[in-house]
Design a protein around this motif. Structure first.
Motif, short mmCIF file in Angstrom:
data_model
loop_
_atom_site.label_atom_id
_atom_site.label_comp_id
_atom_site.label_asym_id
_atom_site.label_seq_id
_atom_site.Cartn_x
_atom_site.Cartn_y
_atom_site.Cartn_z
N GLU A 12 0.83 -1.21 0.00
CA GLU A 12 0.00 0.00 0.00
C GLU A 12 0.86 1.25 0.00
OE1 GLU A 12 -3.19 2.18 -0.57
OE2 GLU A 12 -3.13 0.00 -0.65
N ARG A 13 1.95 1.24 0.74
CA ARG A 13 2.86 2.39 0.73
C ARG A 13 3.44 2.61 -0.67
NH1 ARG A 13 7.02 2.07 5.55
NH2 ARG A 13 7.62 4.06 4.65
N ARG A 15 1.98 1.72 -3.53
CA ARG A 15 0.89 2.21 -4.38
C ARG A 15 0.62 3.70 -4.17
NH1 ARG A 15 -1.86 -2.48 -2.18
NH2 ARG A 15 -1.51 -4.19 -3.60
N ARG A 16 0.75 4.18 -2.94
CA ARG A 16 0.45 5.58 -2.63
C ARG A 16 1.59 6.53 -2.98
NH1 ARG A 16 -1.42 4.00 2.93
NH2 ARG A 16 0.70 4.59 3.35
#
Length: 72
Positions: A12-13, A15-16
């Motif tokens: 997720e990190r 992707r962001r």
């Protein structure tokens, strides 16, 4: 190609993120860089910049300038 599975938190990190991500080991030594694919906004910005007036060089000219600089 080697395939590594990361935790969902790390995924997720990634992707962001909005830019390249430096991967480091537990001692802080760089082991790699992850670059995300360009977004449509990135592509549009690049197209706009490319269409502006100014001096343009071919790849051969750029390579020659780099070689020239390295020889100095």
């Amino acid at each position: 190609m080697t395939k590594l599975t990361v935790t969902e938190e790390i995924a997720e990190r990634i992707r962001r993120s909005e830019g390249p991500i430096e991967l480091v080991d537990s001692q802080g030594h760089t082991i790699g860089v992850v670059r995300r694919p360009p977004t449509e906004t990135d592509i549009q910005r690049a197209r706009e910049r490319a269409s502006k007036e100014g001096t343009r060089l071919t790849w051969a000219q750029v390579a020659a300038k780099i070689r020239e600089g390295a020889a100095k």
